[in-house]
Design an enzyme around this catalytic site. Structure first.
Site, PDB file in Angstrom:
ATOM      1  N   HIS A 131       0.847  -1.264   0.121  1.00 56.48           N
ATOM      2  CA  HIS A 131       0.045   0.174  -0.051  1.00 56.48           C
ATOM      3  C   HIS A 131       0.926   1.368  -0.052  1.00 56.48           C
ATOM      4  O   HIS A 131       0.711   2.152   0.929  1.00 56.48           O
ATOM      5  CB  HIS A 131      -0.907   0.032   1.379  1.00 56.48           C
ATOM      6  CG  HIS A 131      -2.024  -1.288   1.395  1.00 56.48           C
ATOM      7  ND1 HIS A 131      -2.556  -1.362   2.426  1.00 56.48           N
ATOM      8  CD2 HIS A 131      -2.429  -1.739   0.282  1.00 56.48           C
ATOM      9  CE1 HIS A 131      -3.408  -2.490   2.204  1.00 56.48           C
ATOM     10  NE2 HIS A 131      -3.439  -2.683   0.822  1.00 56.48           N
ATOM     11  N   PRO A 132       1.906   1.535  -0.809  1.00 55.97           N
ATOM     12  CA  PRO A 132       2.554   2.632  -0.787  1.00 55.97           C
ATOM     13  C   PRO A 132       1.665   3.935  -1.188  1.00 55.97           C
ATOM     14  O   PRO A 132       0.841   3.837  -2.069  1.00 55.97           O
ATOM     15  CB  PRO A 132       3.796   2.322  -2.041  1.00 55.97           C
ATOM     16  CG  PRO A 132       3.051   1.421  -2.888  1.00 55.97           C
ATOM     17  CD  PRO A 132       2.183   0.440  -2.129  1.00 55.97           C
TER      18      PRO A 132
END
Length: 619
Positions: A547-548
């Site tokens: 989940h950057p």
């Protein structure tokens, strides 16, 4: 037509020669899968790819991921606007539609297959101390290779964005955009919370059947996590997960927003295998995009009458901005890049962290593990014909929870999440680092499951920078900087200790779910199941939840780290926006696909408003 290609099994087979994935029978199965599921239905759409004779558009969108596909749909609702969508990857293969096959997509030819830079405090037992970082390189982007979980985050996430100087982003203001895209196919969910859910949008979501969901939810209730709808009024508690699926099939943003319109909207052109290398900027405004076409093996230029919109994700969006002269001035000058705007592009990198180590074994009656590859082929054929059977389920992922650590002080706000990943115990015991690769079968077939405790509110921040050896085509340098803040580490240790309470529940005992006393190799010097042991596991067997976010931060002009304003316009460069998870000033508390779709829905309306009179205000 390009067929899907699985990840190279050679490294795993060198490490574990007797693994299932290295046997001739399994290789035969993979050949069958590639032949039957490796093609794309989307290859049948007529190709209206750009040419040198027709290279001007109203909008150019870079990246056909979770945000880009939504934008392409919404902007082409105006028949007078011509839109070009550029995607580095290829069309979405059929194999991506099968929910339990998602882990087989990682490392394949539709994954950028990034890794972080070597970490000082995390991923210490991973090869080279590198954290794996899958990112979708395909139509639909990471929505095509992710775990499909439909989670919006906590309402205070968005209220927090608004309080940071981003008007228009409070929870009450973004809720309509969550509902706009939603086609919720579970009437019980919609009827229970009509204020929070809707039907009729492009994006279908629903539960997936799994007979063990009740056991997991009952066990969590036993330790105080009452059942809730995490996308409604109360986030904290246990829940039956909804997924981005419809009729037993994945619904990526490509499948949801583009497939229904590709054959009817002639004002949309899509070019795949097109790698953007530079935004063309003249007189302080974005004029177009330069890209390398892997089809023609030529560099081409296309021009935008109105805007260039960067939706390449939290890793590739800052990379493209850097290549275009937008970023930290000193670093760009060192690489010989002319500075257009001195902004903190690539800073503020955030992600959700998990760790391996807490495994529960099933008994013989609840295990679904098989070595009968003919049965698997039969299940594939059944899914192809009916979209039903084992391959339409997501098994233990169908239950989840949100809860709090001692570090969270805001009422009603979770900073920890819990999921349950089906796995094959022998592969995990043999090599925790290679478990996902060794687990070659779809996750419908399993004899154990792993607790996935997740830290949702990271204090640490990382960076994304250009590859100095090859800034254009080299993988960006991802310095995750995990656990730079000690509280992040302690939160995840607490999550593991809380998870142990669930394993000790009477519900688990009554269903013969047993903790596997699996002593992770890197932590063999610590006493199993102590705080010191879990601290070792957290640091040694770290994984991201992929989940950057945050690398093109949204904020007021007074914020020295802001890259875009509240309308997602890049500071100092006219006619240029960033629309994806990179604009998040603070990461949301939950999976990011739904928030990213919401961002694109809201951005689409803002773009329409700004160009209503064919004039766009400058940030």
């Amino acid at each position: 037509m390009q067929l899907w290609q699985q990840a190279d099994p050679t490294p795993a087979c060198i490490a574990v020669p007797n693994a299932m994935i290295c046997q001739p029978a399994f290789m035969t199965l993979m050949t069958f899968i590639q032949h039957n599921l490796g093609y794309s239905f989307d290859d049948n759409f007529p190709k209206n790819e750009s040419s040198k004779a027709d290279n001007e558009y109203d909008f150019i969108i870079v990246g056909a991921g979770s945000a880009g596909c939504v934008l392409a749909n919404r902007l082409t609702e105006n028949p007078n606007w011509k839109v070009l969508l550029l995607e580095t990857g290829d069309e979405e293969p059929v194999i991506a539609d099968l929910p339990p096959m998602f882990h087989r997509l990682w490392g394949s030819n539709i994954d950028w297959a990034y890794t972080s830079q070597p970490q000082k405090k995390a991923c210490l037992a991973r090869p080279g101390k590198l954290c794996p970082w899958p990112r979708g390189k395909v139509m639909g982007g990471s929505s095509t290779i992710n775990a499909m979980m439909y989670i919006r985050g906590n309402k205070e996430d968005y209220n927090g964005w608004s309080k940071m100087g981003n008007p228009g982003w409070s929870y009450e203001e973004v809720l309509p955009y969550f509902k706009k895209s939603e086609d919720n196919r579970d009437p019980s969910v919609v009827n229970a919370s009509p204020r929070y859910h809707s039907t009729g949008g492009y994006q279908s979501v629903q539960h997936l059947p799994y007979k063990g969901t009740k056991v997991l939810i009952d066990a969590m209730k036993e330790v105080g996590l009452e059942q809730t709808d995490p996308n409604a009024a109360k986030q904290i508690g246990s829940f039956e997960m909804q997924f981005f699926v419809g009729n037993g099939m994945r619904r990526s943003t490509n499948g949801a927003f583009l497939r229904p319109i590709r054959s009817t909207r002639r004002n949309l052109e899509i070019e795949t295998r097109a790698y953007a290398t530079k935004i063309l900027i003249e007189d302080g405004a974005a004029k177009g995009v330069e890209y390398y076409s892997y089809r023609s093996e030529e560099t081409q230029r296309v021009y935008a009458r109105k805007e260039v919109i960067v939706s390449a994700g939290a890793i590739n969006s800052p990379q493209l901005l850097h290549l275009s002269g937008i970023g930290p001035a000193n670093e760009l000058r060192e690489l010989g890049i002319n500075v257009v705007a001195n902004l903190s592009v690539g800073d503020n990198l955030m992600d959700h962290l998990v760790n391996d180590g807490l495994v529960v074994r099933l008994n013989q009656s609840t295990s679904t593990m098989t070595h009968d590859f003919d049965m698997v082929r039969g299940d594939i054929a059944h899914w192809q014909a009916n979209h039903e059977g084992p391959l339409s389920s997501f098994q233990t992922y169908s239950a989840g929870a949100f809860f709090r650590s001692s570090y969270e002080s805001k009422p009603g706000v979770a900073d920890l999440q819990l999921s349950f990943a089906p796995l094959v115990y022998d592969t995990f015991e043999t090599s925790p680092n290679l478990a996902l690769m060794l687990q070659g079968l779809p996750s419908s077939y399993f004899d154990a499951f792993e607790f996935i405790p997740t830290m949702l509110a990271p204090r640490s921040r990382g960076t994304v920078r250009l590859n100095r050896d090859d800034p254009v085509f080299g993988a960006p340098l991802i310095n995750a900087n995990f656990f730079d803040n000690e509280e992040d580490l302690e939160m995840l240790v607490e999550a593991n200790l809380f998870s142990r309470r669930i394993i000790d529940s009477m519900t688990f005992k009554n269903n013969d779910y047993k903790l596997a006393p699996l002593h992770m190799p890197a932590c063999k010097n610590e006493k199993f199941d102590t705080r010191a042991y879990w601290k070792c596991c957290v640091q040694s067997y770290t994984r991201t939840l992929y989940h950057p976010s945050g690398t093109c931060k949204m904020g007021p002009r007074s914020d020295p780290n802001a890259v875009v304003d509240e309308r997602l316009r890049v500071y100092g460069v006219a006619k240029l926006r960033v629309v994806d998870a990179s604009i998040m000033p603070v990461i949301t508390r939950g999976n990011l696909n739904a928030p990213t779709i919401m961002i694109a829905e809201k951005a689409s309306d803002m773009i329409k408003q700004d160009w209503k009179n064919e004039h766009m205000p400058v940030a």
